[in-house]
Motif scaffolding. Structure first.
Motif, PDB file in Angstrom:
ATOM      1  N   LEU A 205      -7.672 -71.594  14.303  1.00 41.31           N
ATOM      2  CA  LEU A 205      -8.869 -72.109  13.454  1.00 41.31           C
ATOM      3  C   LEU A 205     -10.151 -72.328  14.345  1.00 41.31           C
ATOM      4  O   LEU A 205     -11.315 -71.815  13.899  1.00 41.31           O
TER       5      LEU A 205
ATOM      6  N   GLU B 286      -4.937 -78.294   6.717  1.00 39.49           N
ATOM      7  CA  GLU B 286      -5.036 -77.316   7.211  1.00 39.49           C
ATOM      8  C   GLU B 286      -6.381 -77.721   7.038  1.00 39.49           C
ATOM      9  O   GLU B 286      -7.153 -77.566   8.469  1.00 39.49           O
ATOM     10  N   ASP B 287      -7.314 -77.748   5.626  1.00 42.55           N
ATOM     11  CA  ASP B 287      -8.459 -77.773   5.266  1.00 42.55           C
ATOM     12  C   ASP B 287      -9.114 -79.061   5.958  1.00 42.55           C
ATOM     13  O   ASP B 287     -10.270 -78.945   6.977  1.00 42.55           O
ATOM     14  N   GLY B 288      -8.371 -80.635   6.305  1.00 43.02           N
ATOM     15  CA  GLY B 288      -9.005 -81.407   6.827  1.00 43.02           C
ATOM     16  C   GLY B 288      -8.954 -81.275   8.273  1.00 43.02           C
ATOM     17  O   GLY B 288     -10.212 -81.880   8.770  1.00 43.02           O
TER      18      GLY B 288
ATOM     19  N   ARG C 280      -9.750 -78.345   9.680  1.00 42.84           N
ATOM     20  CA  ARG C 280     -11.107 -77.974   9.598  1.00 42.84           C
ATOM     21  C   ARG C 280     -12.356 -77.873  10.144  1.00 42.84           C
ATOM     22  O   ARG C 280     -13.527 -77.705  10.499  1.00 42.84           O
ATOM     23  N   ALA C 281     -12.389 -79.169   9.455  1.00 43.02           N
ATOM     24  CA  ALA C 281     -13.154 -79.835   9.248  1.00 43.02           C
ATOM     25  C   ALA C 281     -13.750 -80.444  10.646  1.00 43.02           C
ATOM     26  O   ALA C 281     -15.354 -80.941  10.415  1.00 43.02           O
TER      27      ALA C 281
ATOM     28  N   GLU D 270      -1.926 -75.960   3.166  1.00 36.64           N
ATOM     29  CA  GLU D 270      -3.797 -75.395   2.890  1.00 36.64           C
ATOM     30  C   GLU D 270      -4.236 -77.099   2.994  1.00 36.64           C
ATOM     31  O   GLU D 270      -5.730 -76.851   3.535  1.00 36.64           O
ATOM     32  N   ARG D 271      -4.106 -77.746   2.593  1.00 32.75           N
ATOM     33  CA  ARG D 271      -5.150 -79.584   2.034  1.00 32.75           C
ATOM     34  C   ARG D 271      -4.989 -80.171   3.902  1.00 32.75           C
ATOM     35  O   ARG D 271      -5.714 -80.041   3.927  1.00 32.75           O
TER      36      ARG D 271
ATOM     37  N   THR E  22      -6.299 -87.822   9.111  1.00 31.23           N
ATOM     38  CA  THR E  22      -6.608 -86.373   9.052  1.00 31.23           C
ATOM     39  C   THR E  22      -6.000 -85.789   9.529  1.00 31.23           C
ATOM     40  O   THR E  22      -5.310 -84.063   9.860  1.00 31.23           O
TER      41      THR E  22
ATOM     42  N   ASP F 107      -5.572 -87.571   2.734  1.00 33.11           N
ATOM     43  CA  ASP F 107      -7.117 -87.970   1.520  1.00 33.11           C
ATOM     44  C   ASP F 107      -7.507 -89.298   1.763  1.00 33.11           C
ATOM     45  O   ASP F 107      -8.148 -89.841   0.768  1.00 33.11           O
TER      46      ASP F 107
END
Length: 862
Positions: A691, A662-664, A666-667, A659-660, A640, A633
């Motif tokens: 990914l 991995e989302d970071g 993935r960006a 998951e948070r 990240t 965050d």
């Protein structure tokens, strides 16, 4: 029993000489005069095209040699019993078979002499399978020595030997003349005082930097001669792509010791333990050696100045100028320096200034360091400069305005790891089979493969593999923990050092004190501390450690002398033997003290990256999740990516946190450029592979960046991912795949990736095995030779009809390039080294020659 050591001398020459001659091809009239190297393996008859002798005959020769040796012993004097004689014969036969494998030339073998030549034959021949006793081993050695003596005598009698020796002497003389020409051009007239001091200073450099610390030998450390231990790695840099200005997929490489051959000023980045300081040592010793046969003419006649930043940067003090260089680093001959000598060297453009460790000084001093470098470069142009740092300590192009080109020290290739492991086991007098067992583990275990990327980690793996009889930790934290146990607890106990100097400290106490010293250095952005500060930290900790009756001086001395982790680099200064151990110990204490916010608040600093990752390895699940959430965050990309890298260090993570993170990550996929691709790969590892988009989901430019990401991951899983792109038509994809060969298992990559690519893209080779692998694929159109090479390797192993473009990224032989006529389809030759007009004139007329500086792109444009 007969004295076995004298037995070889009692075997008549008339009996041995005919046996030795049977191992070699006949010396026909005028055969193989001197137009190419005469390697012993090419003379052995059981390896020749016309096999007049078979490998079975080698066994017969060995058996006859042993039989004659036993017969010479006389009645009642047999040195071994009848049951052991076949084992001696078998060991000798395997050793003689090495004649078909060794790559040295005939004149080199003669120069070794029988003792060293026998050792050359014995190399990589394990004797343990033969079960030889002490007498059997002695008999084997004496018979081998006798055979070696006669082999060398036979070589000197061949008709080509004298002509070959004269050619070699001519080549050596030509090299010497070339070196002297360079030296005369570079050396100004000197006073006797300057010349005498330079000689004494060169001796100091050779003594001070001529050895390397090899971790794990003797369950601790041992000094290894630099010329034996040095492993040539590669440095890479991004280059401009097409005219649209985007980054190209290919990153040309150059041997790390050649980085100053084509550019006077280089800023070299490398991770901890990657070999930056070792390279600095090697360049310093090579420049000071006053030798002229190393092929690095840009170092001839130069004077090295080794400037470790952590030694010369002092709080409140100005950075030194040339006259104070030697005094600033504590050089013992500094007081003998003639007034103005350093300035005279630099004005004559003879200096090699090796500034090591920009990352090892506090961030608020780095701007001052850059101004200092700028002033020196402007005041003394024409000298060679190498400045080193960890990758992210300073921004990209930090010294570009001062004229420095940037390079990145590459991770070790699989061939580099193999070479290092085998050398380590030879130095440790360990069985070769032990090293081969470790190599199999590294190749087949993803975590070990990920760890074995630099000399420091490889040395630790070798030590622990031997120490634990093949059992290895499978993650970084466990690896460091095992290394600490070996260094702090087991070394003295196993060597029975019960009366060591200083207090005898339990393992847990040593770790706790070392942690406090490490964490103080990290928090203060320091690499060294004053001895008084170390004593003060230790003194404050003693009451809580139940050591109140022991003086801080006594405890400090025990840590310094017995831990193997602390040292005093200069009077009154103390630091850790390697930054990696400092980061590991500091991270342990950060977790104990629950300094999690302090860690996250420093996530943008390169110095703290390993500390944060290792803290995640030490933290309990809830603590690790808190750090990961804060990093994910934090906003900046670095946070990240660091969180993604941290997932590999945490054993248990709540699914929502994972998951948070991995989302970071993935960006950042697909990466926007090749630099971002490397960062994503370094952070995510195998995680990022799941990914990344497939070849049908992206345009050609994006596909090239995706492939570069997987190449940078470099694991077995990455190789399987790359198989999906091997038929992709994009030139950037094909170029990247061709250039990535040495990041993976050579044979597997060649058959799963290279075999499916167009043959037009440049493929790098550095060994004869590389050439053999390409030959098994039917040959290649563009071969890029990196490092020293033998002409006969190229002419014998490259498919002549297939070769169209050849790049030579090494010093070419003195005899020139006339041997290129062996390749009828060759159209262009790029020589990435200093050359001369005489050599170029010998190139066949049909071949276009391009002379370029090392590291330049050699890829022919379509």
């Amino acid at each position: 029993m007969v004295d076995v050591t004298a037995l070889g001398a009692r075997v008549a020459s008339s009996a041995v000489a005919p046996l030795v001659r049977r191992l070699f091809v006949r010396d026909g009239p005028g055969a193989g005069l001197v137009d190419r190297p005469v390697r012993i393996s090419a003379l052995v008859s059981f390896r020749s095209e016309k096999r007049s002798v078979t490998p079975r005959d080698v066994d017969k020769v060995a058996g006859e040699l042993v039989r004659r040796a036993l017969t010479a012993a006389g009645p009642g004097e047999r040195p071994v019993d009848a049951a052991e004689a076949p084992a001696v014969k078998a060991a000798l036969a395997r050793t003689l078979a090495r004649l078909g494998e060794i790559t040295i030339e005939d004149y080199e073998a003669v120069g070794l002499g029988p003792e060293r030549f026998a050792r050359e034959l014995r190399a990589n021949v394990p004797l343990s399978p033969y079960g030889l006793g002490e007498d059997g081993l002695l008999l084997y050695e004496r018979v081998l020595h006798t055979a070696s003596l006669h082999i060398l005598n036979f070589l000197t009698q061949r008709s080509t030997y004298v002509a070959r020796q004269q050619t070699v002497q001519t080549q050596q003389l030509a090299k010497l003349v070339q070196a002297v020409d360079v030296l005369l051009e570079r050396l100004p007239s000197q006073s006797a005082e300057d010349a005498g001091f330079e000689e004494r200073y060169a001796d100091h450099i050779a003594g001070r930097y001529g050895t390397l610390t090899i971790y794990g030998l003797d369950a601790g450390t041992r000094e290894w001669p630099l010329d034996t231990a040095y492993l040539s790695l590669e440095a890479t840099r991004a280059r401009s792509g097409r005219e649209d200005g985007r980054r190209d997929a290919e990153y040309p490489t150059v041997a790390a010791e050649q980085v100053l051959a084509g550019q006077d000023q280089v800023f070299l980045r490398g991770v901890a333990g990657s070999g930056k300081t070792t390279l600095v040592q090697w360049l310093a010793v090579t420049a000071a050696s006053r030798a002229y046969d190393h092929g690095l003419t840009h170092l001839i006649g130069r004077v090295p100045f080794v400037l470790p930043m952590r030694r010369i940067v002092r709080p409140g003090a100005e950075l030194p100028f040339p006259g104070d260089f030697l005094r600033a680093v504590g050089c013992p001959v500094a007081g003998e320096q003639p007034p103005g000598w350093a300035e005279r060297v630099l004005r004559a453009r003879r200096g090699v200034l090796l500034v090591d460790g920009i990352d090892e000084i506090a961030g608020d001093r780095r701007a001052a360091a850059r101004r200092w470098l700028r002033e020196l470069v402007r005041a003394f142009p024409g000298n060679l400069w190498l400045v080193t740092s960890r990758p992210s300590a300073v921004p990209e192009d930090w010294l570009a305005a001062e004229g420095f080109g940037e390079r990145v020290l590459a991770r070790m290739s699989q061939d580099d790891v193999t070479t290092f492991v085998r050398r380590w086991h030879r130095a440790a007098d360990a069985e070769p089979a032990t090293g081969e067992s470790l190599l199999r583990s590294v190749r087949t275990t993803a975590e070990l493969n990920r760890l074995a990327t630099n000399p420091l980690m490889c040395g630790m793996l070798c030590a622990l593999h031997r120490d634990r009889r093949g059992f290895l930790p499978q993650d970084r934290r466990s690896l460091y923990e095992a290394a600490l146990t070996m260094l702090l607890e087991r070394r003295d106990r196993e060597r029975e050092l019960h009366d060591s100097d200083g207090a005898r400290l339990p393992y847990a106490v040593q770790v706790q004190l070392l942690q406090k010293l490490a964490w103080w250095l990290i928090r203060n952005g320091r690499q060294e501390m004053d001895r008084a500060d170390a004593l003060r930290i230790i003194g404050r900790a003693l009451p809580a450690l139940n050591l109140a009756d022991t003086g801080d001086e006594e405890v400090y001395r025990a840590l310094l002398l017995r831990s193997g982790l602390l040292r005093e680099p200069a009077e009154g200064r103390v630091d850790f033997l390697h930054r990696t151990f400092q980061d590991y110990l500091g991270a342990r204490l950060a977790v104990q003290e629950m300094d999690f916010d302090l860690l996250v608040n420093h996530a943008e600093l390169d110095d703290w990256e390993d500390v944060i990752l290792l803290a995640l390895a030490h933290a309990r699940p809830r603590e690790a999740e808190y750090i990961l959430r804060r990093l994910a965050d934090s906003g900046p990309a670095r946070g990240t990516l660091l969180a993604a890298a941290g997932l590999r260090y945490v054993a248990e993570v709540e699914p929502g946190v994972r998951e948070r993170v991995e989302d970071g990550l993935r960006a950042h996929i697909p990466p926007v450029d090749f630099e971002a691709a490397r960062e994503v790969a370094r952070a995510g590892g195998d995680l990022v592979l799941g990914l990344l988009p497939g070849p049908e989901e992206v345009d050609p430019r994006t596909a090239a960046r995706v492939v570069h990401t997987a190449v940078s991951v470099g694991s077995d899983a990455a190789l399987q991912f790359l198989r999906r792109f091997r038929d992709h038509p994009g030139s950037g994809v094909q170029q990247t795949l061709a250039a990535a060969w040495h990041g993976f298992d050579r044979d597997q990559y060649a058959h799963e990736i290279l075999a499916h690519l167009p043959r037009q893209w440049a493929v790098g080779v550095s060994t004869a095995d590389d050439l053999r692998t390409l030959r098994s694929l039917g040959g290649w159109e563009h071969v890029h030779v990196r490092g020293a090479y033998r002409v006969d390797d190229l002419t014998e192993l490259i498919v002549a009809e297939r070769l169209v473009h050849l790049t030579l990224d090494a010093a070419h032989p003195v005899e020139g390039l006339a041997w290129l006529s062996a390749f009828p389809g060759l159209r262009t030759v790029t020589v990435l080294t200093e050359t001369d007009a005489a050599a170029v004139r010998q190139v066949p007329d049909a071949v276009k020659v391009q002379i370029a500086s090392p590291g330049s792109s050699s890829q022919p444009q379509g």
